[in-house]
Structures are given as C-alpha cells and as structure tokens.
Motif scaffolding. Structure first.
Motif, mmCIF file in Angstrom:
data_model
loop_
_atom_site.group_PDB
_atom_site.id
_atom_site.type_symbol
_atom_site.label_atom_id
_atom_site.label_comp_id
_atom_site.label_asym_id
_atom_site.label_seq_id
_atom_site.Cartn_x
_atom_site.Cartn_y
_atom_site.Cartn_z
ATOM 1 N N HIS A 47 31.964 42.506 37.807
ATOM 2 C CA HIS A 47 30.942 42.712 38.833
ATOM 3 C C HIS A 47 30.725 44.190 39.100
ATOM 4 O O HIS A 47 31.688 44.954 39.216
ATOM 5 N N CYS A 48 29.455 44.544 39.247
ATOM 6 C CA CYS A 48 29.111 45.908 39.600
ATOM 7 C C CYS A 48 28.080 45.847 40.721
ATOM 8 O O CYS A 48 27.074 45.138 40.596
ATOM 9 N N VAL A 49 28.328 46.561 41.810
ATOM 10 C CA VAL A 49 27.422 46.576 42.964
ATOM 11 C C VAL A 49 26.923 48.009 43.139
ATOM 12 O O VAL A 49 27.722 48.914 43.422
ATOM 13 N N MET A 50 25.619 48.205 42.955
ATOM 14 C CA MET A 50 25.047 49.542 43.114
ATOM 15 C C MET A 50 24.842 49.865 44.589
ATOM 16 O O MET A 50 24.403 48.995 45.360
ATOM 17 N N LEU A 51 25.122 51.116 44.950
ATOM 18 C CA LEU A 51 25.062 51.535 46.348
ATOM 19 C C LEU A 51 24.397 52.902 46.454
ATOM 20 O O LEU A 51 24.112 53.545 45.439
ATOM 21 N N LEU A 60 32.786 50.913 51.346
ATOM 22 C CA LEU A 60 32.756 49.452 51.204
ATOM 23 C C LEU A 60 33.993 48.943 50.467
ATOM 24 O O LEU A 60 34.484 47.852 50.774
ATOM 25 N N ALA A 61 34.502 49.720 49.521
ATOM 26 C CA ALA A 61 35.733 49.318 48.828
ATOM 27 C C ALA A 61 36.871 49.154 49.840
ATOM 28 O O ALA A 61 37.613 48.166 49.803
ATOM 29 N N CYS A 62 36.975 50.104 50.758
ATOM 30 C CA CYS A 62 38.018 50.021 51.796
ATOM 31 C C CYS A 62 37.822 48.777 52.660
ATOM 32 O O CYS A 62 38.782 48.066 52.973
ATOM 33 N N LEU A 63 36.578 48.504 53.043
ATOM 34 C CA LEU A 63 36.304 47.333 53.895
ATOM 35 C C LEU A 63 36.613 46.035 53.145
ATOM 36 O O LEU A 63 37.185 45.103 53.713
ATOM 37 N N CYS A 64 36.256 45.969 51.858
ATOM 38 C CA CYS A 64 36.549 44.770 51.062
ATOM 39 C C CYS A 64 38.051 44.510 50.995
ATOM 40 O O CYS A 64 38.491 43.363 50.975
ATOM 41 N N LEU A 65 38.829 45.579 50.951
ATOM 42 C CA LEU A 65 40.288 45.421 50.860
ATOM 43 C C LEU A 65 40.910 45.220 52.241
ATOM 44 O O LEU A 65 42.130 45.191 52.375
ATOM 45 N N GLY A 66 40.075 45.115 53.248
ATOM 46 C CA GLY A 66 40.578 44.768 54.589
ATOM 47 C C GLY A 66 41.140 45.938 55.369
ATOM 48 O O GLY A 66 41.880 45.740 56.340
ATOM 49 N N LEU A 67 40.833 47.151 54.968
ATOM 50 C CA LEU A 67 41.370 48.321 55.678
ATOM 51 C C LEU A 67 40.760 48.385 57.082
ATOM 52 O O LEU A 67 39.543 48.323 57.243
ATOM 53 N N LYS A 68 41.635 48.496 58.085
ATOM 54 C CA LYS A 68 41.116 48.542 59.453
ATOM 55 C C LYS A 68 41.949 49.475 60.315
ATOM 56 O O LYS A 68 42.930 50.061 59.843
ATOM 57 N N SER A 69 41.531 49.575 61.556
ATOM 58 C CA SER A 69 42.178 50.460 62.515
ATOM 59 C C SER A 69 43.691 50.211 62.547
ATOM 60 O O SER A 69 44.125 49.058 62.620
ATOM 61 N N GLY A 70 44.457 51.275 62.468
ATOM 62 C CA GLY A 70 45.915 51.147 62.502
ATOM 63 C C GLY A 70 46.553 51.053 61.127
ATOM 64 O O GLY A 70 47.753 51.289 60.977
ATOM 65 N N ASP A 71 45.775 50.701 60.104
ATOM 66 C CA ASP A 71 46.306 50.684 58.735
ATOM 67 C C ASP A 71 46.414 52.119 58.214
ATOM 68 O O ASP A 71 45.878 53.043 58.809
ATOM 69 N N ALA A 197 28.483 53.278 42.558
ATOM 70 C CA ALA A 197 28.724 51.899 42.136
ATOM 71 C C ALA A 197 30.124 51.474 42.533
ATOM 72 O O ALA A 197 31.061 52.280 42.525
ATOM 73 N N LEU A 198 30.230 50.188 42.896
ATOM 74 C CA LEU A 198 31.525 49.569 43.162
ATOM 75 C C LEU A 198 31.743 48.528 42.078
ATOM 76 O O LEU A 198 30.903 47.640 41.896
ATOM 77 N N CYS A 199 32.827 48.668 41.318
ATOM 78 C CA CYS A 199 33.127 47.754 40.221
ATOM 79 C C CYS A 199 34.395 46.971 40.523
ATOM 80 O O CYS A 199 35.383 47.548 41.002
ATOM 81 N N THR A 200 34.379 45.674 40.236
ATOM 82 C CA THR A 200 35.557 44.849 40.489
ATOM 83 C C THR A 200 35.508 43.588 39.636
ATOM 84 O O THR A 200 34.420 43.162 39.208
ATOM 85 N N ASN A 201 36.689 42.992 39.404
ATOM 86 C CA ASN A 201 36.733 41.694 38.739
ATOM 87 C C ASN A 201 36.905 40.574 39.761
ATOM 88 O O ASN A 201 37.039 39.406 39.385
ATOM 89 N N ASP A 202 36.926 40.924 41.044
ATOM 90 C CA ASP A 202 37.132 39.950 42.121
ATOM 91 C C ASP A 202 35.773 39.566 42.726
ATOM 92 O O ASP A 202 35.088 40.399 43.327
ATOM 93 N N GLU A 203 35.420 38.303 42.576
ATOM 94 C CA GLU A 203 34.101 37.861 43.026
ATOM 95 C C GLU A 203 33.938 37.980 44.543
ATOM 96 O O GLU A 203 32.837 38.296 45.040
ATOM 97 N N THR A 204 35.013 37.748 45.279
ATOM 98 C CA THR A 204 34.943 37.834 46.745
ATOM 99 C C THR A 204 34.587 39.247 47.192
ATOM 100 O O THR A 204 33.761 39.442 48.092
ATOM 101 N N TYR A 205 35.224 40.235 46.562
ATOM 102 C CA TYR A 205 34.925 41.630 46.921
ATOM 103 C C TYR A 205 33.464 41.960 46.596
ATOM 104 O O TYR A 205 32.771 42.605 47.372
#
Ligand SMILES: *Cc1c(COP(=O)(O)O)cnc(C)c1O
Length: 381
Positions: A47-51, A60-71, A197-205
C-alpha cells in the motif's frame, strides 16, 4: 550559485501537469491513484498513500502506530526536524539515539543500551523513527530484531532514500519496519513540488492514513445507500491530500528514477576519486547496500587546521552552494525550550562540526563538478 540540490524537469513532466490542468480533477483524483500504484510497484510494497508532504506522511505514520500524549518517540539528531516534530504533533515525548560516526546512521549499540535502560525505567518508546541518512540504508534487520525485543514500532524516514536498496530489497518495501515515508520536495530523488508518501504492508494503517488525509471522514457508512450525500467524520483528521498536478509531476519523474540515481552515483564516484588524496573523510558505502546518494557529505579532518565554516564561506564566495546536513535537531531553540541540552549525542555533534555537503544532483554538469573539486583543492592543499 551552484545549488547543493536541484530538481530536473523536462518537457514531458510539464506536459503531464498540463494534461491534468485540462482534466476534470485538480486536487486528489486519478493521477494520485496512478502515482500510488506506480510507487508501490517500484518499492515493492502493498500500500502507498500519497500525501501533501513528507512531514504529513511522518505525522500520519505516527498516528497510525497509535502514538499519543505521554508516549515516547525516539529518533536520531542527524536529520531534518520533521523526523522528531512528528512526535510532538501527537503530544509525545522525544528522545534521541546517537549516530555511528562511519555510516552517520543510527548506532545500533547505542540503541540497544538505551532500550535496556528505558526498559528498567518503564519508559520504552512506542515508535522509533530511523533515517536513511544521505540515502544510505540503515541496518534494518538488526534494528528490527532489537526493537522487536522491546515491542517498539519502526518508521523508516526514507526521505533521502528513494531508489536505495539493502542487498536486493528496495527501501520502502517495509521488510523490517511498519511504515516507510518518502518526500518529493524538489531537493529529493524525485520532485512533485510538495508531496510525500506513506508506504506499508498493513492494510489497517493504509486505510487509516487515507481517512486521516481527508479530515478523518469516511464515506463507508451503510446510510449512504439511502442518503447518497452522507459522510461521517470518524476521527480528527487533516487536509493532507496531494493534488493531481503534483501527482502527475511525481509519476512522470518516477519513470526517470533509475536514470536520476545512476547520474547521482556517477557524480558521487567522480567526487570519491577526485577527493581521495585530500584531508577529508569521504562517505563509505558498505558493499551490501545501494545508496540513493541524496547527499554527498565530506568531513574535514582535524589535521586540516581550518574551521568548516571558514572553508564553507570561501566556497560559497566562489559560487558553490555547499551546505550543512544537519544541525543536531535538539540544538534548535524549539527543542532547547523542551529542556534538551547540547552534549546529548556526542557523535552527532562532532559530525556536525566537521560536515559539509557538496552539490550533487542529476543535472550538475562536468564543468560545475570540476569547478567544485578545483576550489576544494585550492583551499585545502
Ligand atoms: C525532506 C525531509 C523531510 C520532510 O519532507 P517534506 O516533504 O519537506 O515535508 C523529513 N525527513 C527528512 C530526513 C527529510 O530530508
């Protein structure tokens, strides 16, 4: 002034953009979809998502990996600020892993020790952003093994490294990472104006990144069958879309990626040969890796007895746009305000004091390169 980097635009690139201007879509449309398919193919990823930029892709990569306040997010200091700032956007704490003086990439031993220590303190990072500095791929297999031991997710900031490869695997395939990010800023391997671009093999991300670039809005609601106008904002998102004009330029440029990188390699090889007798530390590329040669960085050896900034000014006066990559990220006032102090990563700081980026880009002429080399010789020997 000969710039340190510059895009290469030919008539067919211009024609590709003009075609979009005559079409129904200006913002995200079929040209974006096409560029996504082409890039996914080139870097061997699902998967490739153009931005809208490389920075947006990191965010967005950070948000997909669940990075949040306090991490915690860890990265290296020898990079553009965006590699760290993406963590700040998510409210995370930032820390830095020092670099290896030879590769100028993340130092594996330092990472391992720091993780061991952080584990005891129960302050392990959620995300590690590795940077393939100057286009040279990091030791991803080893980095992944260490990160897996501590449950740390990995983002590859490959903004320098489109077209680079580790053994035979292209950077971007995410073989040893969760997400890889590219930039198409005009100084990078290919240009789209602004773009990333954001590239990943994870469909959810991939799915989440597509939603977040469009305000967090979903059009997949079952209500849509009876109400065709219906859409729902599921979560807080952004306008991080790429335009079709940008995508058309990017896709047109992507066709010449191999040509661009061959030209970069040829010019890097000329520098290596011409500068090998000089009191400079030259880039060293391990035999199992292919660099994308985004930057050609030399380091002034102490024996020269000349400050980097003195030499840099002389070269600039001769019309040579030498540059420095990078001021350690935590030296910037915005990071000093967070409590960072100089001395945190000694290797990155020593490297910074000696480093100088020489001009390198596909359209740099032989005459320009000869001019650069002759001036380096003039001032150094
Ligand atoms: C260029 C670059 C970015 C940011 O990319 P933009 O497209 O300019 O937002 C991030 N990280 C690194 C290492 C870069 O070189």
């Amino acid at each position: 002034m000969i710039p340190y980097a510059r895009q290469s635009v030919v008539p067919e690139d211009i024609e590709a953009v003009v075609q979009v201007l005559k079409s129904d879509f200006l913002t995200q449309g079929p040209a974006v979809v096409y560029f996504e398919e082409q890039l996914a193919h080139v870097v061997s990823v699902e998967h490739c998502v153009m931005l809208s930029s490389g920075t947006a892709a990191l965010h967005l990569a950070c948000l997909c990996l669940g990075l949040k306040s306090g991490d915690w997010l860890w990265t290296v200091p020898n990079t553009f600020v965006a590699s760290a700032v993406c963590g700040l956007y998510c409210g995370a704490y930032i820390d830095f892993v020092d670099i290896d003086p030879v590769t100028r990439n993340l130092d594996l031993n330092h990472l391992e020790n720091k993780l061991k220590h952080a584990s005891l303190q129960k302050r392990l990072p959620k995300v590690l952003v590795v940077v393939h500095f100057s286009g040279l791929p990091c030791e991803m297999e080893s980095i992944k093994r260490v990160c897996d031991d501590y449950g740390v997710k990995i983002i590859e900031d490959a903004c320098h490294a489109l077209g680079a490869a580790d053994q035979t695997k292209p950077v971007g395939s995410c073989q040893y990472s969760d997400i890889t990010v590219f930039s198409f800023h005009p100084v990078k391997s290919i240009a789209s104006g602004e773009g990333g671009a954001l590239c990943t093999n994870d469909e959810t991300y991939a799915r989440q990144a597509r939603r977040l670039r469009h305000h967090g809005i979903s059009v997949e609601s079952p209500l849509r069958t009876e109400k065709p106008y219906w859409y729902e904002q599921i979560e807080l998102g952004f306008n991080y879309r790429m335009t079709d004009m940008q995508a058309a330029l990017g896709a047109s440029q992507l066709r010449r990626l191999d040509q661009f990188n061959q030209a970069r390699l040829d010019k890097a090889t000329v520098y290596q040969a011409a500068l090998k007798e000089m009191p400079l530390l030259l880039p060293q590329i391990p035999s199992d890796k292919t660099s994308a040669w985004h930057l050609f960085v030399v380091e002034l050896l102490d024996t020269i007895g000349m400050e980097r900034d003195v030499l840099l000014s002389k070269l600039r006066q001769a019309g040579i746009g030498v540059h420095v990559h990078y001021i350690p990220v935590y030296w910037h006032p915005s990071f000093q305000a967070l409590g960072f102090r100089r001395g945190l990563c000694p290797n990155a700081e020593i490297y910074y004091c000696r480093a100088m980026t020489l001009p390198l880009y596909p359209d740099m002429t032989t005459e320009q390169q000869t001019w650069i080399v002759s001036h380096l010789k003039k001032y150094l020997v």
